[in-house]
Scaffold this motif. Structure first.
Motif, PDB file in Angstrom:
ATOM      1  N   GLU A  22      -3.841  -2.920  -6.393  1.00 41.28           N
ATOM      2  CA  GLU A  22      -2.604  -3.302  -5.713  1.00 41.28           C
ATOM      3  C   GLU A  22      -2.868  -3.585  -4.238  1.00 41.28           C
ATOM      4  OE1 GLU A  22       0.784  -0.815  -6.490  1.00 41.28           O
ATOM      5  OE2 GLU A  22       0.542  -1.001  -8.665  1.00 41.28           O
ATOM      6  N   ARG A  26      -1.756  -6.751  -1.982  1.00 45.01           N
ATOM      7  CA  ARG A  26      -1.011  -6.538  -0.744  1.00 45.01           C
ATOM      8  C   ARG A  26      -1.634  -7.333   0.400  1.00 45.01           C
ATOM      9  NH1 ARG A  26      -2.141  -3.482   3.276  1.00 45.01           N
ATOM     10  NH2 ARG A  26      -3.585  -2.172   2.131  1.00 45.01           N
ATOM     11  N   ALA A  33       3.116  -2.389   0.338  1.00 42.89           N
ATOM     12  CA  ALA A  33       2.653  -1.741  -0.894  1.00 42.89           C
ATOM     13  C   ALA A  33       3.787  -1.573  -1.908  1.00 42.89           C
ATOM     14  CB  ALA A  33       1.995  -0.402  -0.573  1.00 42.89           C
ATOM     15  N   HIS A  37       3.838  -3.053  -5.771  1.00 40.42           N
ATOM     16  CA  HIS A  37       4.037  -2.135  -6.894  1.00 40.42           C
ATOM     17  C   HIS A  37       5.242  -2.561  -7.733  1.00 40.42           C
ATOM     18  CE1 HIS A  37       3.460   1.495  -9.162  1.00 40.42           C
ATOM     19  NE2 HIS A  37       4.742   1.778  -9.022  1.00 40.42           N
ATOM     20  N   GLN A  38       6.305  -2.961  -7.076  1.00 40.42           N
ATOM     21  CA  GLN A  38       7.494  -3.414  -7.806  1.00 40.42           C
ATOM     22  C   GLN A  38       7.185  -4.668  -8.623  1.00 40.42           C
ATOM     23  OE1 GLN A  38      10.472  -1.759  -8.138  1.00 40.42           O
ATOM     24  NE2 GLN A  38      10.695  -3.279  -9.747  1.00 40.42           N
ATOM     25  N   CYS A  51      -0.967  -2.392 -17.861  1.00 38.41           N
ATOM     26  CA  CYS A  51      -1.704  -1.476 -16.993  1.00 38.41           C
ATOM     27  C   CYS A  51      -1.913  -0.153 -17.726  1.00 38.41           C
ATOM     28  CB  CYS A  51      -0.936  -1.208 -15.706  1.00 38.41           C
ATOM     29  SG  CYS A  51      -0.561  -2.663 -14.744  1.00 38.41           S
TER      30      CYS A  51
END
Length: 72
Positions: A22, A26, A33, A37-38, A51
């Motif tokens: 991630e 980013r 972050a 993540h969303q 995942c």
């Protein structure tokens, strides 16, 4: 925006022979972050990626490369 993330995951995996973290996304997209993540959660809920919980760099693309958008 989802298409851009999918293309990034595909390209990163092809180049580096591992899926991106991630943090890699980013830095690439210059977002926070929580935003990355969303997006990962959104893509997973949509059935576009998979995942492994608790496993780093475990993003697996579930879309055929031919179905990815062409970015210009």
């Amino acid at each position: 925006m989802q298409g851009r993330y999918l293309v990034f995951i595909y390209a990163y995996t092809r180049i580096f022979k591992r899926s991106p973290a991630e943090a890699d996304m980013r830095r690439h997209f210059e977002v926070t972050a929580p935003s990355v993540h969303q997006m990962v959660i959104t893509l997973e809920k949509a059935g576009l990626i998979q995942c492994q919980p608790g496993e780093a760099r475990s993003i697996q693309l579930l879309v055929e490369p031919e179905a990815l958008p062409i970015l210009r």
